[in-house]
Design a protein around this motif. Structure first.
Motif, PDB file in Angstrom:
ATOM      1  N   GLY A 151       2.592   2.531  -2.380  1.00  7.83           N
ATOM      2  CA  GLY A 151       2.590   3.265  -3.657  1.00  7.83           C
ATOM      3  C   GLY A 151       3.554   2.736  -4.701  1.00  7.83           C
ATOM      4  N   LYS A 152       4.084   1.541  -4.506  1.00 15.26           N
ATOM      5  CA  LYS A 152       5.070   0.981  -5.446  1.00 15.26           C
ATOM      6  C   LYS A 152       4.450   0.705  -6.814  1.00 15.26           C
ATOM      7  CE  LYS A 152       5.773  -2.673  -2.829  1.00 15.26           C
ATOM      8  NZ  LYS A 152       4.811  -2.438  -1.741  1.00 15.26           N
ATOM      9  N   THR A 153       3.326  -0.023  -6.803  1.00 17.39           N
ATOM     10  CA  THR A 153       2.693  -0.385  -8.074  1.00 17.39           C
ATOM     11  C   THR A 153       2.246   0.866  -8.822  1.00 17.39           C
ATOM     12  OG1 THR A 153       2.015  -2.550  -7.290  1.00 17.39           O
ATOM     13  CG2 THR A 153       0.733  -1.623  -9.100  1.00 17.39           C
ATOM     14  N   THR A 154       1.684   1.821  -8.096  1.00 11.90           N
ATOM     15  CA  THR A 154       1.242   3.054  -8.751  1.00 11.90           C
ATOM     16  C   THR A 154       2.428   3.766  -9.401  1.00 11.90           C
ATOM     17  OG1 THR A 154      -0.517   3.220  -7.111  1.00 11.90           O
ATOM     18  CG2 THR A 154      -0.069   5.185  -8.428  1.00 11.90           C
ATOM     19  N   GLY A 179       0.789  -1.230   0.000  1.00 14.27           N
ATOM     20  CA  GLY A 179       0.000   0.000   0.000  1.00 14.27           C
ATOM     21  C   GLY A 179       0.822   1.282   0.000  1.00 14.27           C
TER      22      GLY A 179
END
Ligand SMILES: Nc1ncnc2c1ncn2[C@@H]1O[C@H](COP(=O)(O)OP(=O)(O)O)[C@@H](O)[C@H]1O
Ligand SMILES: [Mg+2]
Length: 370
Positions: free
Chosen positions: A41-44, A39
């Motif tokens: 923010g890595k994927t974003t 959660g």
């Protein structure tokens, strides 16, 4: 020139700030990790690099060229997701050839490229299989082959190993490192797994709540964490809360909440004043324990073993010091220390080597700076 630059990227989903003013630079051929809890923010961030999300603010440059407004398919990047998303009804060959067919490459050229890349990932001869006829590790390698076959400028990997069991994951880490040094492709690897990041990265950007807390090499981030968050997230350190009771030119003395007095050499990075609240961190592998009084003069304490865990290559000792502070110590089982025969209840001498203690202000003055 930098291969990739993010400048002040911010992304909001309604009221959630998924990525908060992120700036970073990735060098050509680098294996760059985005590491952080679920959660954060890595994927974003990865999706913004890939052009699958548009940031609210900030710019993205690839090889010096601003691509913030360039659509995903024109950025020449390849992304491998956690769930590898192979086409279940296509053969291995057609899965890998897909991107090349989209690019309208001639058949013969596609054939030689697919065969070539299958050789690179060690699956030559698997062309006619379907994904369901492959093991998890093999599917992962096909997903990788499908990404690599288009010769992307940058390879983006989002937790690509987390669907594999531990042994396969370890094996694939080594394979990926080997593949990376063979192909030299700039790679951005997203993971929540610190061991993965420490063992594979050239550099790690550690994220928390959408922000970058620190960017360093694995060695730096482990040995000299700059923020409390880093020290708690990376490694399984002892941490001893307290406050500074004395400072002079060469050292500080920290009095822990339980009354332990610790001497710590002054680090240039974190200037401290008297009464500052701090945490002192020390890795369990750096704690020394022995039966006899140690030659060391500083930070030597008596304690008692509370319990011992045998973990194969190490034994983990939980020791309670006289003041009540509990310290964890790892000892290699191949060492010749007399401690290895010690049982709970036995008295020991514990040394917390001043050079190995990292002292970080409780609210780090430069939290988020790197
Ligand atoms: N499409 C979306 N819509 C709304 N919120 C999202 C969306 N994608 C991500 N988020 C939120 O943004 C934050 C960061 O998510 P993500 O980038 O997936 O984190 P990570 O990959 O580090 O686990 C989380 O709070 C998540 O719930
Ligand atoms: Mg994610």
């Amino acid at each position: 020139m930098m291969e990739l630059e993010l400048n002040n990227i911010t992304k909001k989903f309604n009221k959630v700030i998924a990525v908060d003013d992120v700036s970073l630079q990735v060098k050509p051929s680098e294996m760059f990790f985005l590491l952080g809890p679920s959660g954060c923010g890595k994927t974003t961030t990865l999706r913004i690099i890939a052009g699958l999300e548009r940031p609210n603010r900030g710019t993205i440059k690839i090889k010096g060229k601003d691509v913030t407004m360039v659509p995903s398919h024109k950025r020449n990047l390849a992304i491998v997701f956690q769930r590898w998303a192979l086409f279940p009804h296509k053969t291995v060959y057609d899965n890998i050839a897909f991107g090349l067919k989209m690019r309208k490459m001639p058949k013969e050229k596609i054939k030689s490229k697919v065969e070539n890349i299958l050789g690179t990932v060690g699956l030559f001869g698997f062309e006619d299989r379907y994904p369901r006829q492959l093991s998890g590790g093999q599917q992962q390698r096909i997903a990788l082959a499908r990404a690599l076959v288009i010769n992307p400028t940058i390879l983006l990997l989002d937790e690509p190993l987390s669907n594999l069991d531990l042994n396969m994951r370890r094996k694939m880490r080594i394979e990926l490192v080997n593949l990376h040094s063979q192909l030299n492709i700039t790679t951005i690897f997203v993971t929540h797994d610190q061991t993965e990041a420490l063992s594979m990265a050239d550099r790690i950007a550690l994220m928390d709540k959408g922000k970058i807390m620190e960017i360093s090499t694995p060695y730096e981030i482990y040995e000299s964490p700059k923020t409390e968050f880093t020290a708690k997230f990376i490694g399984e350190r002892n941490f001893i809360p307290g406050k500074v009771s004395l400072t002079n030119k060469s050292k500080v003395i920290v009095e822990s909440d339980k009354g332990l007095h610790l001497q710590i050499p002054i680090s240039a990075r974190a200037p401290l004043s008297k009464n500052d609240k701090v945490n002192v961190f020390i890795g369990p592998e750096k704690v020394e324990i022995s039966k006899k009084k140690s030659a060391n003069q500083e930070n030597v304490f008596s304690g008692e073993i509370q319990n011992v865990m045998y973990l194969g290559s190490i034994k983990k000792y939980q020791i309670i010091l006289e003041c009540g502070e509990v310290i964890i110590c790892d000892m290699q089982t191949i060492s010749d220390s007399d401690i290895l025969n010690c049982c709970p209840g036995e008295k020991v001498i514990v040394t917390l080597d001043p050079q190995s203690c990292v002292c970080i202000p409780k609210k780090a003055k430069k939290e988020g700076a790197y």
